[in-house]
Design an enzyme around this catalytic site. Structure first.
Site, PDB file in Angstrom:
ATOM      1  N   HIS A   1      13.583  -4.696   9.700  1.00  0.00           N
ATOM      2  CA  HIS A   1      12.715  -3.854   8.864  1.00  0.00           C
ATOM      3  C   HIS A   1      12.658  -2.456   9.478  1.00  0.00           C
ATOM      4  O   HIS A   1      11.826  -2.174  10.344  1.00  0.00           O
ATOM      5  CB  HIS A   1      11.320  -4.487   8.752  1.00  0.00           C
ATOM      6  CG  HIS A   1      10.417  -3.787   7.772  1.00  0.00           C
ATOM      7  ND1 HIS A   1       9.349  -4.412   7.164  1.00  0.00           N
ATOM      8  CD2 HIS A   1      10.422  -2.518   7.296  1.00  0.00           C
ATOM      9  CE1 HIS A   1       8.739  -3.552   6.363  1.00  0.00           C
ATOM     10  NE2 HIS A   1       9.372  -2.391   6.435  1.00  0.00           N
TER      11      HIS A   1
ATOM     12  N   HIS B   1      13.424   1.645   8.086  1.00  0.00           N
ATOM     13  CA  HIS B   1      13.869   2.636   7.101  1.00  0.00           C
ATOM     14  C   HIS B   1      14.569   3.728   7.889  1.00  0.00           C
ATOM     15  O   HIS B   1      13.928   4.394   8.713  1.00  0.00           O
ATOM     16  CB  HIS B   1      12.669   3.198   6.342  1.00  0.00           C
ATOM     17  CG  HIS B   1      11.842   2.129   5.672  1.00  0.00           C
ATOM     18  ND1 HIS B   1      12.022   1.766   4.359  1.00  0.00           N
ATOM     19  CD2 HIS B   1      10.851   1.324   6.152  1.00  0.00           C
ATOM     20  CE1 HIS B   1      11.178   0.792   4.049  1.00  0.00           C
ATOM     21  NE2 HIS B   1      10.456   0.502   5.123  1.00  0.00           N
TER      22      HIS B   1
ATOM     23  N   HIS C   1       9.144  -5.240  -0.085  1.00  0.00           N
ATOM     24  CA  HIS C   1       7.851  -5.022   0.567  1.00  0.00           C
ATOM     25  C   HIS C   1       6.790  -5.644  -0.344  1.00  0.00           C
ATOM     26  O   HIS C   1       6.754  -5.361  -1.554  1.00  0.00           O
ATOM     27  CB  HIS C   1       7.549  -3.534   0.698  1.00  0.00           C
ATOM     28  CG  HIS C   1       8.327  -2.829   1.774  1.00  0.00           C
ATOM     29  ND1 HIS C   1       9.682  -2.901   1.887  1.00  0.00           N
ATOM     30  CD2 HIS C   1       7.900  -2.029   2.797  1.00  0.00           C
ATOM     31  CE1 HIS C   1      10.072  -2.171   2.941  1.00  0.00           C
ATOM     32  NE2 HIS C   1       9.010  -1.622   3.502  1.00  0.00           N
TER      33      HIS C   1
ATOM     34  N   GLU D   1       1.707  -5.478   1.849  1.00  0.00           N
ATOM     35  CA  GLU D   1       1.438  -4.496   2.922  1.00  0.00           C
ATOM     36  C   GLU D   1       0.066  -3.881   2.622  1.00  0.00           C
ATOM     37  O   GLU D   1      -0.866  -4.024   3.400  1.00  0.00           O
ATOM     38  CB  GLU D   1       2.528  -3.415   2.948  1.00  0.00           C
ATOM     39  CG  GLU D   1       2.296  -2.341   4.016  1.00  0.00           C
ATOM     40  CD  GLU D   1       3.287  -1.177   3.956  1.00  0.00           C
ATOM     41  OE1 GLU D   1       3.910  -0.978   2.898  1.00  0.00           O
ATOM     42  OE2 GLU D   1       3.425  -0.465   4.979  1.00  0.00           O
TER      43      GLU D   1
ATOM     44  N   ASP E   1       9.655  -0.481  11.194  1.00  0.00           N
ATOM     45  CA  ASP E   1       9.343   0.236   9.951  1.00  0.00           C
ATOM     46  C   ASP E   1       9.843   1.684   9.993  1.00  0.00           C
ATOM     47  O   ASP E   1      10.957   1.949   9.561  1.00  0.00           O
ATOM     48  CB  ASP E   1       7.841   0.171   9.643  1.00  0.00           C
ATOM     49  CG  ASP E   1       7.542   0.072   8.150  1.00  0.00           C
ATOM     50  OD1 ASP E   1       8.489   0.043   7.351  1.00  0.00           O
ATOM     51  OD2 ASP E   1       6.342   0.009   7.786  1.00  0.00           O
ATOM     52  N   ASP E   2       9.025   2.590  10.508  1.00  0.00           N
ATOM     53  CA  ASP E   2       9.372   4.023  10.561  1.00  0.00           C
ATOM     54  C   ASP E   2       9.027   4.556  11.952  1.00  0.00           C
ATOM     55  O   ASP E   2       8.015   5.245  12.125  1.00  0.00           O
ATOM     56  CB  ASP E   2       8.585   4.785   9.482  1.00  0.00           C
ATOM     57  CG  ASP E   2       8.864   4.232   8.097  1.00  0.00           C
ATOM     58  OD1 ASP E   2       9.926   4.542   7.536  1.00  0.00           O
ATOM     59  OD2 ASP E   2       8.026   3.453   7.588  1.00  0.00           O
TER      60      ASP E   2
HETATM   61  N1  HPA Z   1       5.949   0.831   3.044  1.00  0.00           N
HETATM   62  C1  HPA Z   1       6.456   1.160   1.863  1.00  0.00           C
HETATM   63  N2  HPA Z   1       7.433   2.022   1.730  1.00  0.00           N
HETATM   64  C2  HPA Z   1       7.959   2.575   2.821  1.00  0.00           C
HETATM   65  C3  HPA Z   1       7.484   2.260   4.064  1.00  0.00           C
HETATM   66  C4  HPA Z   1       6.429   1.337   4.183  1.00  0.00           C
HETATM   67  O1  HPA Z   1       5.936   0.990   5.275  1.00  0.00           O
HETATM   68  N3  HPA Z   1       8.228   2.986   4.939  1.00  0.00           N
HETATM   69  C5  HPA Z   1       9.122   3.695   4.230  1.00  0.00           C
HETATM   70  N4  HPA Z   1       8.960   3.448   2.933  1.00  0.00           N
HETATM   71 ZN    ZN Z   2       8.853  -0.725   5.380  1.00  0.00          ZN
END
Ligand code: HPA
Ligand code: ZN
Length: 335
Positions: free
Chosen positions: A15, A17, A195, A198, A276-277
């Protein structure tokens, strides 16, 4: 259990991006190279802007940051920087997301993005011996029609992509909106993930399972509010790619000390830890593991289970999977 044991533990990233691995330093370098104006005076200025109150406040900054990515070389540099970084975190296999619509909507052709990312992926494979898969994510705040258009642009690349995903603003954009495009992707032989849960309710996790027929759920935290759903996810060994530092940064969990990762394991869920990021949320996969292990006082066995789950939840073929699990077992025995 030392931090060094956790860092070198063989693991898979499931996971991530790639646009979320754009560090402020590279953002500045690319802005200068491409003569793109960015609304920040310095790298410190950028970092200071990274204070989020929910998913949308992050996404606004994340999409703005991606504007510096213009050429194949930019996407290649972005990918190489990411793989170089996580090669130091014990990552031996990575399945990463990219958001084509973030770029095509700015006039960057799909092929420029894909060519650049694959150049970076080939470099990482050669340099680090890592295996890598690329997953195309649809932006859920955009229309079904836009997703289908993107799927058509991806047509020449479909045999090189491993799957499709679904990301961006979750609330008000339920999985049901993308049932038809996911069916088309499944028919094309792609693996499916989305996703769900969340920020959105447990109902969206149900929809991802029942309407999108996903192979993997990204995040999935709010499934914990629905005991019947938890039982189903556990029974089906559905992987949840959980991102602890992201959850805290976006205020879906108040503190890392209260993160439910070990509760998920106790409930029999196939949870894993990812980043994630990382450029925006304060750490790459190793940092997510180390900080969560410390904050939740995870046992060595729990940490090894999380790494094992990352391989089990991957889209690797059985033989390659068995190889990674054997490497993991050998590491645990020797350390
Ligand atoms: N959630 C949804 N979209 C996203 C995320 C996330 O954590 N990171 C990059 N796009
Ligand atoms: Zn994500």
């Amino acid at each position: 259990m030392t931090n060094d044991f956790i860092t070198r533990l063989p693991k898979a990233e499931l996971h991530l991006h790639i646009e979320g691995s754009l560090e402020p330093e590279l953002m500045f370098a690319l802005a200068a190279r491409n003569k793109v104006a960015i609304p920040f005076a310095s790298v410190e200025d950028v970092r200071a802007a990274y204070s989020f109150t929910n998913l949308q406040t992050f996404l606004d900054i994340y999409y703005a940051g991606a504007a510096v990515l213009k050429t194949e070389e930019d996407f290649r540099d972005l990918a190489v920087a990411y793989f170089d970084r996580v090669a130091q975190d014990g990552v031996v296999h990575a399945e990463i997301f990219f958001d084509p619509q973030t770029h095509t909507h700015r006039g960057i052709p799909f092929d420029v993005v894909a060519n650049g990312l694959f150049a970076g992926i080939e470099e990482a494979k050669a340099k680090h011996g890592m295996s890598v898969g690329l997953i195309m994510s649809f932006l859920r705040h955009l229309s079904e029609e836009d997703a289908f258009e993107t799927f058509a642009q991806a047509e020449p690349w479909l045999d090189r992509l491993i799957g499709v995903g679904l990301d961006s603003s979750e609330m008000g954009n339920p999985p049901s909106k993308f049932a038809r495009v996911f069916a088309a992707a499944g028919d094309a032989g792609l693996m499916l993930c989305a996703h769900a849960g969340e920020e959105g309710p447990a109902e969206y996790v149900h929809e991802a399972l029942d309407l999108l027929h996903v192979d993997r759920i990204d995040h999935g935290n709010r499934a914990l509010e629905d005991p019947a759903l938890v039982a189903r996810l556990a029974r089906d060994a559905m992987t949840l790619t959980v991102c602890p530092l992201s959850n805290v940064a976006l205020r879906n969990v108040d503190t890392l000390e209260n993160h439910p990762i070990d509760r998920m394991l106790d409930l029999g869920l196939r949870a894993t830890i990812h980043s994630d990021d990382p450029a925006y949320f304060g750490g790459y996969i190793g940092e997510n593991y180390r900080q969560t292990a410390a904050a939740r006082n995870l046992s060595r066995e729990q940490v090894v289970t999380l790494a094992r789950n990352s391989f089990l939840g991957s889209f690797l073929d059985d033989e390659t999977l068995a190889g990674h699990l054997a490497t993991l077992d050998a590491y645990v025995k020797a350390n």
